[in-house]
Write a protein that holds these residues in place. Structure first.
Motif, PDB file in Angstrom:
ATOM      1  N   TYR A 260       0.816  -1.219   0.000  1.00 28.64           N
ATOM      2  CA  TYR A 260       0.000   0.000   0.000  1.00 28.64           C
ATOM      3  C   TYR A 260       0.852   1.273   0.000  1.00 28.64           C
TER       4      TYR A 260
ATOM      5  N   LYS B 271      -3.830   3.294   6.638  1.00 23.21           N
ATOM      6  CA  LYS B 271      -5.065   3.132   7.419  1.00 23.21           C
ATOM      7  C   LYS B 271      -5.867   4.440   7.483  1.00 23.21           C
TER       8      LYS B 271
ATOM      9  N   GLN C   9      -5.787   6.731   1.660  1.00 21.23           N
ATOM     10  CA  GLN C   9      -6.599   5.880   0.775  1.00 21.23           C
ATOM     11  C   GLN C   9      -7.095   6.676  -0.435  1.00 21.23           C
TER      12      GLN C   9
ATOM     13  N   SER D 104      -4.739  -6.681   4.878  1.00 21.28           N
ATOM     14  CA  SER D 104      -4.758  -6.197   3.490  1.00 21.28           C
ATOM     15  C   SER D 104      -6.185  -6.131   2.952  1.00 21.28           C
TER      16      SER D 104
ATOM     17  N   GLY E 129      -7.921  -3.126   4.111  1.00 21.03           N
ATOM     18  CA  GLY E 129      -7.515  -2.001   3.263  1.00 21.03           C
ATOM     19  C   GLY E 129      -8.269  -2.035   1.938  1.00 21.03           C
TER      20      GLY E 129
END
Ligand code: ADP
Ligand code: F6P
Length: 323
Positions: free
Chosen positions: A41, A77, A82, A105, A108
């Protein structure tokens, strides 16, 4: 032409590369271009991607780890990170993301899906703690590594008439320890679901000697309250009362390494292919897993809100078989 990105995230697992290869080649077959996100990520937040081609993924089927790299990213997070990840995907004209990883994961992945981006998960973690897949990519290889190690420890344990503790991975899920106990013939298994206090561990191992065994073995999960550290400390502090020594082996990251087994290569290839198929059919927000011997899709929402259960009867079986 449609574009798909693939990210490997969380703890690496043998077979992740086989899944990346399958996604790339099944993608090409369906006229879908595939991009690989570097370093989990973190790479998604930074927009670090490479174009994957059919030839470019040659020779990775049999490699352990992940050629894309993986990290654990606390930053991801946050909703801000994001959104940045989604912006990067859109900037690169990517219209779907495949997340190969474990329960963290997939949390996410679900977060991105809730923000409106099409995401498909692929079940991959050596811990096997992911709801929505009976078995996850990497478990078979890790378990075989563990059992091979236990077999080796057994020969020296028997020669010296010693007691051994072997700590395996799994975090808060005792699958690896329980299966290693069954496949390796341990006298006792200690996991977060089935804690055994150190004094009882000492008694149980002693009872194996009393039953005429030349050695005794206990397998514990790293995430158990009574893990290697706790139990070793008890043996050290109560040595005289216990009356025998305990040798401790923490198997550690050797369990995540090495070439994937044939089972993991096939599982990863099939799950990777099924993830592309779902995307091709316009589906998303699902985990691609393996249930009752078949590919199965489970909504990510269900995956992140449910806990996978361990079969309690197997502890009883392990106990009977250790007699
Ligand atoms: P695994 O996927 O193997 O279980 P982790 O638990 O470390 O590994 O999770 C991998 C990554 O997933 C984390 O580093 C983090 O970036 C992301 N992640 C974990 N939990 C969440 C969450 N609740 N929301 C969003 N992202 C998460
Ligand atoms: O989730 C996979 C896993 O290997 C666990 O079994 C283990 O407890 C943990 O990751 C170790 O994490 P790290 O590699 O970050 O030390």
């Amino acid at each position: 032409m449609r574009r798909l990105a693939v990210v490997t995230s969380g703890g690496d697992a043998p077979g992740m590369n086989a899944a990346v290869r399958a996604i790339t080649r099944v993608g090409a077959e369906a006229d879908i271009e595939v991009y690989g996100v570097r370093d989990g990520y973190k790479g998604l937040i930074e927009g670090d991607m490479i174009h994957l081609t059919e030839r470019g993924v040659s020779g990775i089927l049999q490699l352990g780890g992940t050629i894309l790299g993986t990290v654990r990213s606390e930053e991801f997070k946050t909703a801000e990170a994001q959104h940045r990840a989604i912006e990067n995907l859109k900037k690169n004209f990517i219209d779907g993301l495949v997340v190969i990883g474990g329960d963290g994961s997939q949390k996410g992945a679900f977060a991105l899906f809730k923000h409106g981006f099409p995401v498909v998960g692929v079940a991959s973690t050596i811990d096997n703690d992911l709801y929505g897949s009976d078995i996850t990519i990497g478990v078979d290889t890790a378990l075989n590594t563990i059992v091979e190690s236990i077999d080796k420890i057994r020969t020296t344990a028997e020669s010296h008439e010693r007691a051994f503790l072997i700590e395996v991975m799994g975090r808060k899920y005792g699958y690896l320890a329980l299966m290693a106990g069954l496949a390796g013939g341990a006298e006792l298994v200690v996991t977060p679901e089935f804690e055994v206090d150190p004094a009882t561990v000492a008694d149980e191992l002693l009872s194996a000697y009393e039953r005429g065994k030349r050695y005794a073995m206990v397998v514990v999960t790293d995430g158990a309250k009574n893990n290697a550290e706790t139990i070793a400390k008890y043996f050290k502090e109560h040595g005289e009362k216990v009356g025998y020594e305990l040798r401790v082996t923490i198997l550690g990251h050797v369990q995540r390494g090495g070439a994937p087994s044939a089972f993991d290569r096939i599982l990863a290839s099939r799950l990777g292919a099924a993830a592309v198929q779902l995307f091709k059919d316009g589906g998303s927000g699902m985990l691609t897993g393996w249930i009752n011997g078949k590919v199965a899709y489970t909504p990510l929402e269900e995956v992140v809100t449910n806990k996978k259960a361990l079969d309690i009867n197997l502890w009883r079986l392990a106990e009977i078989l250790s007699r």
